[in-house]
Design an enzyme around this catalytic site. Structure first.
Site, short mmCIF file in Angstrom:
data_model
loop_
_atom_site.label_atom_id
_atom_site.label_comp_id
_atom_site.label_asym_id
_atom_site.label_seq_id
_atom_site.Cartn_x
_atom_site.Cartn_y
_atom_site.Cartn_z
N LYS A 1 33.59 -20.99 -37.10
CA LYS A 1 32.28 -20.39 -36.92
C LYS A 1 31.90 -19.52 -38.12
CE LYS A 1 31.32 -16.54 -35.06
NZ LYS A 1 31.18 -15.35 -34.18
N ASP B 1 28.35 -19.89 -31.72
CA ASP B 1 28.76 -18.62 -31.13
C ASP B 1 28.42 -18.67 -29.63
OD1 ASP B 1 26.04 -18.32 -30.96
OD2 ASP B 1 25.95 -16.43 -32.06
#
Length: 213
Positions: free
Chosen positions: A122, A140
Protein backbone atom coordinates in the site's frame (compact mmCIF):
# COMPACT_ATOMS: atom_id res chain seq x y z
CA UNK A 1 -21.83 -9.80 -6.37
CA UNK A 2 -19.45 -8.40 -8.98
CA UNK A 3 -20.84 -5.77 -11.29
CA UNK A 4 -21.14 -5.90 -15.05
CA UNK A 5 -18.92 -3.65 -17.13
CA UNK A 6 -21.61 -1.06 -17.89
CA UNK A 7 -22.47 -0.69 -14.20
CA UNK A 8 -18.78 -0.40 -13.22
CA UNK A 9 -18.27 2.29 -15.84
CA UNK A 10 -21.31 4.20 -14.61
CA UNK A 11 -20.03 4.13 -11.03
CA UNK A 12 -16.54 5.23 -12.05
CA UNK A 13 -17.91 8.08 -14.17
CA UNK A 14 -19.96 9.38 -11.23
CA UNK A 15 -17.02 9.10 -8.84
CA UNK A 16 -14.78 10.89 -11.30
CA UNK A 17 -17.26 13.71 -11.78
CA UNK A 18 -17.63 14.09 -8.01
CA UNK A 19 -14.01 13.77 -6.89
CA UNK A 20 -12.09 14.56 -10.07
CA UNK A 21 -9.44 16.88 -8.63
CA UNK A 22 -8.95 15.28 -5.22
CA UNK A 23 -5.45 14.45 -4.01
CA UNK A 24 -3.91 13.01 -0.87
CA UNK A 25 -4.80 14.79 2.37
CA UNK A 26 -1.25 14.28 3.66
CA UNK A 27 0.98 17.36 3.70
CA UNK A 28 4.44 17.07 2.16
CA UNK A 29 7.01 19.04 0.20
CA UNK A 30 9.26 16.28 -1.15
CA UNK A 31 9.21 12.58 -2.02
CA UNK A 32 10.95 11.82 1.27
CA UNK A 33 8.37 13.76 3.28
CA UNK A 34 5.52 11.92 1.54
CA UNK A 35 7.19 8.57 2.24
CA UNK A 36 7.52 9.43 5.94
CA UNK A 37 3.93 10.66 6.11
CA UNK A 38 2.54 7.51 4.50
CA UNK A 39 4.56 5.28 6.86
CA UNK A 40 3.15 7.25 9.79
CA UNK A 41 -0.40 7.00 8.45
CA UNK A 42 -0.75 3.27 9.16
CA UNK A 43 -3.61 2.96 11.69
CA UNK A 44 -3.49 6.74 12.18
CA UNK A 45 -5.64 9.49 10.67
CA UNK A 46 -4.21 11.84 8.08
CA UNK A 47 -5.15 14.77 10.31
CA UNK A 48 -3.02 13.37 13.14
CA UNK A 49 -0.15 12.65 10.76
CA UNK A 50 -0.27 16.22 9.48
CA UNK A 51 0.00 17.52 13.05
CA UNK A 52 3.09 15.38 13.61
CA UNK A 53 4.77 16.16 10.29
CA UNK A 54 4.15 19.90 10.63
CA UNK A 55 6.14 19.65 13.84
CA UNK A 56 9.02 17.48 12.62
CA UNK A 57 9.52 18.30 8.92
CA UNK A 58 10.99 21.78 9.48
CA UNK A 59 13.87 20.03 11.29
CA UNK A 60 13.88 16.48 9.95
CA UNK A 61 13.12 16.71 6.25
CA UNK A 62 15.93 14.58 4.80
CA UNK A 63 17.00 10.98 5.41
CA UNK A 64 20.32 12.26 6.75
CA UNK A 65 18.73 14.52 9.35
CA UNK A 66 16.07 12.05 10.46
CA UNK A 67 18.45 9.11 10.30
CA UNK A 68 20.82 10.81 12.74
CA UNK A 69 18.30 10.37 15.57
CA UNK A 70 18.43 7.53 18.05
CA UNK A 71 15.51 5.15 18.44
CA UNK A 72 14.50 6.94 21.64
CA UNK A 73 14.69 10.36 20.00
CA UNK A 74 12.65 9.21 17.01
CA UNK A 75 10.01 7.73 19.29
CA UNK A 76 9.77 11.01 21.18
CA UNK A 77 9.19 12.87 17.91
CA UNK A 78 6.23 10.70 16.88
CA UNK A 79 4.90 9.56 20.27
CA UNK A 80 1.41 10.89 19.53
CA UNK A 81 1.12 8.53 16.56
CA UNK A 82 -0.16 4.96 16.89
CA UNK A 83 2.42 2.15 16.85
CA UNK A 84 5.17 4.70 17.37
CA UNK A 85 7.76 2.14 18.57
CA UNK A 86 7.62 0.13 15.35
CA UNK A 87 7.24 3.21 13.16
CA UNK A 88 10.29 4.86 14.73
CA UNK A 89 12.36 1.75 14.03
CA UNK A 90 11.11 1.53 10.45
CA UNK A 91 11.64 5.22 9.76
CA UNK A 92 15.23 5.06 10.96
CA UNK A 93 15.87 1.90 8.98
CA UNK A 94 14.37 3.51 5.89
CA UNK A 95 16.50 6.63 6.33
CA UNK A 96 19.67 4.58 6.65
CA UNK A 97 18.84 2.46 3.59
CA UNK A 98 17.98 5.52 1.52
CA UNK A 99 21.35 7.07 2.34
CA UNK A 100 23.43 3.92 2.00
CA UNK A 101 21.76 2.22 -0.96
CA UNK A 102 19.80 4.84 -2.89
CA UNK A 103 21.91 8.00 -2.65
CA UNK A 104 19.22 9.58 -0.42
CA UNK A 105 16.69 9.37 -3.25
CA UNK A 106 13.27 7.77 -2.84
CA UNK A 107 13.04 4.93 -5.42
CA UNK A 108 10.43 5.14 -8.14
CA UNK A 109 9.72 1.43 -8.61
CA UNK A 110 7.13 -0.24 -6.37
CA UNK A 111 9.16 -3.41 -5.83
CA UNK A 112 12.24 -1.37 -4.91
CA UNK A 113 10.25 0.81 -2.51
CA UNK A 114 9.09 -2.33 -0.76
CA UNK A 115 12.69 -3.11 0.20
CA UNK A 116 12.53 -0.21 2.65
CA UNK A 117 11.64 -1.06 6.28
CA UNK A 118 7.97 -0.45 7.00
CA UNK A 119 7.04 -0.06 3.34
CA UNK A 120 4.46 -2.58 2.18
CA UNK A 121 2.41 -2.78 -0.99
CA UNK A 122 0.00 0.00 0.00
CA UNK A 123 2.70 2.49 1.00
CA UNK A 124 4.77 1.73 -2.09
CA UNK A 125 1.73 2.17 -4.34
CA UNK A 126 0.86 5.53 -2.79
CA UNK A 127 4.38 6.95 -3.07
CA UNK A 128 5.03 5.64 -6.58
CA UNK A 129 1.70 6.85 -7.94
CA UNK A 130 1.76 10.31 -6.35
CA UNK A 131 5.45 11.14 -6.78
CA UNK A 132 6.31 9.30 -9.98
CA UNK A 133 2.91 8.92 -11.68
CA UNK A 134 3.20 5.13 -11.66
CA UNK A 135 -0.25 3.58 -12.24
CA UNK A 136 -1.23 1.99 -8.92
CA UNK A 137 -4.22 1.39 -6.66
CA UNK A 138 -3.34 1.52 -2.98
CA UNK A 139 -5.95 -0.35 -0.97
CA UNK A 140 -6.45 1.17 2.47
CA UNK A 141 -9.49 0.71 4.72
CA UNK A 142 -11.54 3.26 2.75
CA UNK A 143 -10.73 1.78 -0.66
CA UNK A 144 -11.41 -1.73 0.64
CA UNK A 145 -14.77 -0.80 2.20
CA UNK A 146 -16.09 1.36 -0.63
CA UNK A 147 -15.02 -0.96 -3.45
CA UNK A 148 -16.69 -3.91 -1.72
CA UNK A 149 -19.92 -2.05 -1.02
CA UNK A 150 -20.08 -0.89 -4.61
CA UNK A 151 -19.49 -4.41 -5.89
CA UNK A 152 -16.24 -3.43 -7.60
CA UNK A 153 -14.32 -6.07 -5.65
CA UNK A 154 -14.94 -8.98 -3.31
CA UNK A 155 -11.41 -10.10 -2.37
CA UNK A 156 -10.88 -11.11 1.25
CA UNK A 157 -7.76 -8.98 1.72
CA UNK A 158 -6.21 -5.78 0.34
CA UNK A 159 -3.93 -7.57 -2.14
CA UNK A 160 -6.79 -9.58 -3.65
CA UNK A 161 -8.91 -6.43 -3.76
CA UNK A 162 -6.11 -4.53 -5.50
CA UNK A 163 -5.87 -7.18 -8.22
CA UNK A 164 -9.64 -7.09 -8.76
CA UNK A 165 -9.69 -3.31 -9.01
CA UNK A 166 -6.84 -3.39 -11.51
CA UNK A 167 -9.05 -5.54 -13.73
CA UNK A 168 -12.17 -3.46 -13.15
CA UNK A 169 -10.64 -0.01 -13.67
CA UNK A 170 -8.76 1.23 -16.78
CA UNK A 171 -5.04 1.49 -15.98
CA UNK A 172 -4.94 5.19 -16.82
CA UNK A 173 -7.43 5.81 -14.00
CA UNK A 174 -5.88 3.59 -11.31
CA UNK A 175 -4.12 6.34 -9.37
CA UNK A 176 -7.00 8.81 -9.59
CA UNK A 177 -9.59 6.18 -8.66
CA UNK A 178 -7.60 5.46 -5.50
CA UNK A 179 -8.35 9.02 -4.36
CA UNK A 180 -11.99 8.87 -5.47
CA UNK A 181 -12.62 5.82 -3.29
CA UNK A 182 -10.80 7.36 -0.32
CA UNK A 183 -12.68 10.64 -0.40
CA UNK A 184 -16.02 8.94 -0.96
CA UNK A 185 -15.30 6.73 2.03
CA UNK A 186 -14.39 9.68 4.22
CA UNK A 187 -17.22 11.97 3.24
CA UNK A 188 -20.15 9.64 2.51
CA UNK A 189 -19.57 5.88 2.57
CA UNK A 190 -18.45 5.81 6.18
CA UNK A 191 -17.71 2.61 8.07
CA UNK A 192 -20.43 2.67 10.72
CA UNK A 193 -23.14 4.95 9.40
CA UNK A 194 -22.82 5.53 5.67
CA UNK A 195 -24.71 8.59 4.45
CA UNK A 196 -26.58 6.65 1.80
CA UNK A 197 -29.38 9.21 1.36
CA UNK A 198 -26.75 11.82 0.42
CA UNK A 199 -24.78 9.49 -1.85
CA UNK A 200 -24.41 10.30 -5.54
CA UNK A 201 -24.25 6.54 -6.13
CA UNK A 202 -27.45 5.63 -4.28
CA UNK A 203 -29.19 4.32 -7.40
CA UNK A 204 -26.12 2.47 -8.68
CA UNK A 205 -24.92 0.95 -5.42
CA UNK A 206 -25.79 -2.73 -4.73
CA UNK A 207 -24.96 -2.49 -1.00
CA UNK A 208 -27.80 -4.33 0.75
CA UNK A 209 -27.37 -2.73 4.16
CA UNK A 210 -28.01 0.81 2.95
CA UNK A 211 -28.67 3.40 5.63
CA UNK A 212 -31.81 5.21 4.46
CA UNK A 213 -32.91 6.63 7.79
Amino acid sequence: MMLRKAKREAILNILEATYKDTKTALHYNSPFELLVAVILSAQCTDDRVNVITSRIFPRLNTPEKMGALTQEQMEAEIRDCGLYHAKAKNLLGTCHMLVEKFDSTVPSEIKTLMQLPGVGQKTANVVASIVYNVPAIAVDTHVFRVSHRLGMAKGADPLATEKELQKAIPIEKWSDAHHWFIWHGRKVCKARKPLCKECVLLEECPFKEKNLE
